[in-house]
Design an enzyme around this catalytic site. Structure first.
Site, short mmCIF file in Angstrom:
data_model
loop_
_atom_site.label_atom_id
_atom_site.label_comp_id
_atom_site.label_asym_id
_atom_site.label_seq_id
_atom_site.Cartn_x
_atom_site.Cartn_y
_atom_site.Cartn_z
CG ASN A 66 -8.73 17.72 20.90
OD1 ASN A 66 -9.56 18.22 20.13
ND2 ASN A 66 -8.80 17.87 22.22
CD1 TRP A 67 -6.21 18.46 14.65
CD2 TRP A 67 -7.48 18.97 12.88
NE1 TRP A 67 -5.67 17.82 13.55
CE2 TRP A 67 -6.43 18.12 12.45
CE3 TRP A 67 -8.40 19.41 11.93
CZ2 TRP A 67 -6.29 17.71 11.12
CZ3 TRP A 67 -8.27 19.00 10.61
CH2 TRP A 67 -7.22 18.17 10.21
CE LYS A 68 -7.15 20.87 22.99
NZ LYS A 68 -6.55 21.34 24.22
CG HIS A 87 -10.90 17.60 26.11
ND1 HIS A 87 -10.64 18.82 26.70
CD2 HIS A 87 -9.74 17.20 25.55
CE1 HIS A 87 -9.38 19.14 26.48
NE2 HIS A 87 -8.80 18.17 25.79
CD GLU A 101 -9.49 22.34 26.02
OE1 GLU A 101 -9.97 22.10 24.90
OE2 GLU A 101 -8.26 22.45 26.22
CD GLU A 149 -6.18 15.14 27.10
OE1 GLU A 149 -5.39 15.29 26.18
OE2 GLU A 149 -7.27 15.73 27.18
N GLY A 201 -2.17 22.42 27.14
CA GLY A 201 -1.93 23.72 26.52
C GLY A 201 -1.04 24.64 27.34
CB SER A 259 2.22 20.18 27.11
OG SER A 259 1.39 21.26 27.49
N GLY A 317 -3.05 18.00 21.35
CA GLY A 317 -3.80 19.19 20.97
C GLY A 317 -2.97 20.08 20.05
N GLY A 318 -2.37 21.11 20.63
CA GLY A 318 -1.65 22.12 19.85
C GLY A 318 -0.70 21.55 18.81
P1 PGA Z 1 -2.35 20.07 24.25
O1 PGA Z 1 -3.86 19.53 24.39
O2 PGA Z 1 -1.56 19.00 23.53
O3 PGA Z 1 -2.45 21.34 23.45
O4 PGA Z 1 -1.85 20.30 25.63
C1 PGA Z 1 -4.13 18.19 24.66
C2 PGA Z 1 -5.61 17.98 24.75
O5 PGA Z 1 -6.30 18.84 25.30
O6 PGA Z 1 -6.15 16.97 24.26
#
Ligand code: PGA
Length: 249
Positions: free
Chosen positions: A8-10, A96, A98, A166, A172, A210, A231-232
């Site tokens: 997930n590149w956001k 998600h 977010e 999640e 994050g 994470s 994500g990251g």
């Molecule tokens: P993260 O994000 O790996 O940066 O914690 C995961 C996600 O939000 O899908």
């Protein structure tokens, strides 16, 4: 059973960096000694065509990060699931945390999006997870049950839908749930899904929050974990590849 690793590149990247990242990953997939698990990249919507151009004809799939519940119409700024499918996407993340937090998405709106995704022929990756406060108050199981029951459409089956657990407090932050906590929630999701959708056999339940090369092996070997939503760490080809390679074979 094969796993699925979703990146997930956001809201990150440019056309040039997206193409480079996808190309670096594909080179690793091509040189892999053993067949890799399923891999899907979810770039920001404007970068989807650039990533699709690089991944075309490779085993790496592409997905959106969100879609609207309608096919088309007066919805400024939104993305149609039909358009994602026509472009060549196979997946779309919905619900998600977010998006739930930043855009007020509810279980009902997430369910409508997932339904629209299925109708468009996409595999929805439906996200659920408790906040830190909810976990501290001992409400995790209740929140997960509410989200699973409220966000997953009736048409979902183990074959056409992916669920991502999640914990919001792990996204994050560098904090991850313990493997015991992950196993407990994934078992709960499998039970709830199985009861309402004709069984959970083969259902991919991903863990997210994470995930990185250093913890992927342990997480991916946990009971009922069939992949990761990353994500990251998905923004670095080496790190993401190490996570992919950490899947049990
Ligand atoms: P993260 O994000 O790996 O940066 O914690 C995961 C996600 O939000 O899908």
């Amino acid at each position: 059973m094969s796993h699925l690793i979703a990146g997930n590149w956001k809201m990150n990247g440019t056309p040039a960096s997206a193409e480079a990242l996808a190309a670096e990953l594909i080179a690793r997939v091509r040189n892999a000694k053993a067949p890799p698990p399923g891999v899907v990249l979810c770039p920001p919507a404007p970068l989807i065509p650039a990533v699709l151009a690089v991944t075309k004809g490779t085993p790496v799939a592409v997905g959106g990060q969100d879609c609207h519940a309608k096919e088309k119409g007066a919805h400024t700024g939104d993305v149609s699931p039909v358009l994602l499918a026509e472009l060549g996407c196979r997946f779309v993340i919905v619900g998600h945390s977010e998006r739930r937090a930043d855009h007020g998405e509810t279980d009902a709106s997430v369910k409508a999006k997932a339904e629209a995704a299925l109708k468009a022929g996409l595999t929805p990756i439906i996200c659920v997870g408790e906040t830190e406060g909810e976990r501290e108050r001992g409400e995790t199981a209740r929140v997960i049950a509410r989200q699973v029951e409220g966000s997953i459409p009736q048409a979902s089956t183990a074959a056409n839908t992916v669920i991502a657990y999640e914990p919001v407090w792990a996204i994050g932050t560098g904090k991850t749930a313990t493997t015991a906590d992950i196993a407990a929630v994934h078992a709960q999701i499998a039970d709830l899904f199985g009861a309402g959708h004709g069984g959970a056999s083969g259902l991919k339940i991903l863990y997210g929050g994470s995930v990185k090369a250093a913890n992927a092996k342990e997480i991916l070997a946990t009971a009922n974990v069939r992949g990761a939503l990353v994500g990251g760490a998905s923004l670095d080809a080496d790190e993401f590849w190490k996570i992919i390679e950490s899947c049990p074979r």
